[in-house]
Scaffold this active site. Structure first.
Site, PDB file in Angstrom:
ATOM      1  N   GLU A 177       0.833  -1.208   0.000  1.00 20.74           N
ATOM      2  CA  GLU A 177       0.000   0.000   0.000  1.00 20.74           C
ATOM      3  C   GLU A 177       0.866   1.256   0.000  1.00 20.74           C
ATOM      4  OE1 GLU A 177      -2.753   0.380   3.287  1.00 20.74           O
ATOM      5  OE2 GLU A 177      -3.523   2.282   2.558  1.00 20.74           O
ATOM      6  N   LYS A 219      -2.508  -1.850  -3.199  1.00 21.43           N
ATOM      7  CA  LYS A 219      -3.542  -0.985  -2.605  1.00 21.43           C
ATOM      8  C   LYS A 219      -3.107   0.468  -2.753  1.00 21.43           C
ATOM      9  CE  LYS A 219      -6.056  -0.130   1.701  1.00 21.43           C
ATOM     10  NZ  LYS A 219      -6.736  -0.771   2.819  1.00 21.43           N
TER      11      LYS A 219
HETATM   12  P1  13P Z   1      -9.335   4.330   4.135  1.00 25.84           P
HETATM   13  O1  13P Z   1     -10.188   3.609   3.125  1.00 25.84           O
HETATM   14  O2  13P Z   1     -10.128   4.938   5.266  1.00 25.84           O
HETATM   15  O3  13P Z   1      -8.365   5.263   3.497  1.00 25.84           O
HETATM   16  O4  13P Z   1      -8.479   3.210   4.864  1.00 25.84           O
HETATM   17  C1  13P Z   1      -7.910   2.215   4.127  1.00 25.84           C
HETATM   18  C2  13P Z   1      -6.658   1.795   4.757  1.00 25.84           C
HETATM   19  O5  13P Z   1      -6.494   0.653   5.075  1.00 25.84           O
HETATM   20  C3  13P Z   1      -5.607   2.802   4.945  1.00 25.84           C
HETATM   21  O6  13P Z   1      -4.414   2.162   5.297  1.00 25.84           O
END
Ligand code: 13P
Length: 342
Positions: A177, A219
């Protein structure tokens, strides 16, 4: 661990019409969420809240996996079943956030590097025993005229790849991510440039560190105009520009891109995902791994009160269903008004 198992888990997480619930808020973050409903963040309140979400009737039709936090993966539902087993019994794959947060990056004012690599091999082995089959690590970058620096981009990419390699060794699918924050006044073009730089560095490091990208999920942020920009791109432009960046920088071997919502309204997050899928088919599945955009209406409906559990579940079920429709490009805003019975 057979590579196939990693591939199968990654594919199952992005099965048609399904996506991931990010319920891995750290103790500090969940306190901020509870503050918005005036609820004290005790261990039992956090347990009760996650219990409400995870036991929502029927939601397994739309939710493939749930990302848990270290405290949550050790907690149990109201009937005493540990959360990982409770999820598994419903066909939902348990996951775990393993990073230890973004910390100031030495020599780079205002930038961060995500920590948590020390002891990670041992922690992953324990999480596997507890039932986790996928994990999450979040690198964070902010946009200004001078940020993010190449130093910040490469340092975080290196850490994301070290994390991903350790996960695969442990039989756990890594969700990588890299979140480019969309706060600020930047244009969508600037967001595309930064997102592209971040993705290019990430896939270079994943390749160099021998990560099998077919056993990973990405992500990312969607590519947006800054939240405070004077002129903000609409839904179709966001879809077009975001896809342009991923097509150039995300290998086709990656089975899925599961977006974070990043502070968008819940309906915007759904509409953007839908617009991207409506332009498919794409080489990867495009789905969701939302935290706030799946939870906020549910948190508000619940309000910390046991008598509101069903209302909270109805709200969560509805957002999960809307995002499931967006995963197949069949969402329409009118569906928001349809009554949903739980
Ligand atoms: P949000 O969808 O609230 O941005 O959170 C997703 C997430 O896992 C952030 O690390």
């Amino acid at each position: 661990m057979a590579k196939n198992e990693l591939h199968e888990t990654a594919k199952a997480l992005v099965a048609e019409g399904k996506g991931i619930l990010a319920a891995d808020e750290s103790t500090g973050t969940i306190k901020k969420r509870f503050d918005t409903i005036g609820l004290e963040s005790t261990e039992d309140a956090r347990r009760a809240y996650r219990d409400m979400l995870f036991t929502t009737p029927g939601v397994e039709e739309y939710i493939s996996g749930v990302i848990l936090y270290d405290e949550t993966i050790r907690q149990s539902g109201h009937d005493g079943t540990p959360f990982p087993q409770l999820l598994e019994a419903r066909g939902i794959i348990p996951g775990i956030k393993v990073d230890e947060g973004a910390k100031p990056l030495a020599g780079a004012a205002g930038e961060t590097v995500t920590e948590g690599l020390d002891g990670l091999r041992e922690r992953l082995a324990e999480y596997y025993e507890l039932g986790a089959r996928f994990a999450k690590w979040r690198g964070v970058y902010s946009i200004s005229d001078t940020k993010p620096s190449e130093y910040c981009i490469w340092t975080n990419a290196h850490a994301l790849a070290r994390y991903a390699a350790l996960c695969q060794e442990a039989g756990i699918v890594p969700i990588v991510e890299p979140e480019v924050l969309q706060d600020g006044t930047h244009s969508i073009e600037r967001s595309e440039f930064v997102t592209s730089r971040v993705l290019a560095a990430l896939y270079t490091e994943l390749f160099d560190q021998k990560v099998d990208v077919a056993g990973t999920l990405l992500k990312p942020n969607m590519v947006l105009s800054g939240y405070d920009a004077s002129k903000r791109a609409g839904i179709e432009e966001v879809a077009e520009v975001s896809l342009h960046a991923y097509y150039k920088h995300v290998p086709a071997a990656v089975p899925g891109i599961v977006f974070l919502s990043g502070g968008q309204s819940d309906e915007d997050a759904t509409a953007h995902l839908n617009a991207m899928n409506a332009r498919g088919p794409h080489p990867w599945q495009l789905s969701f791994s939302y935290g706030r955009a799946l939870q906020t209406p549910s948190l508000n409906a619940w309000g910390g009160k046991p008598e509101n559990v069903e209302a909270g579940q109805r709200a969560f079920y509805h957002r999960a269903k809307m995002n499931s429709a967006a995963q197949t490009g069949s969402y329409a805003p009118e569906m928001e008004r349809e009554a949903v019975a739980v």
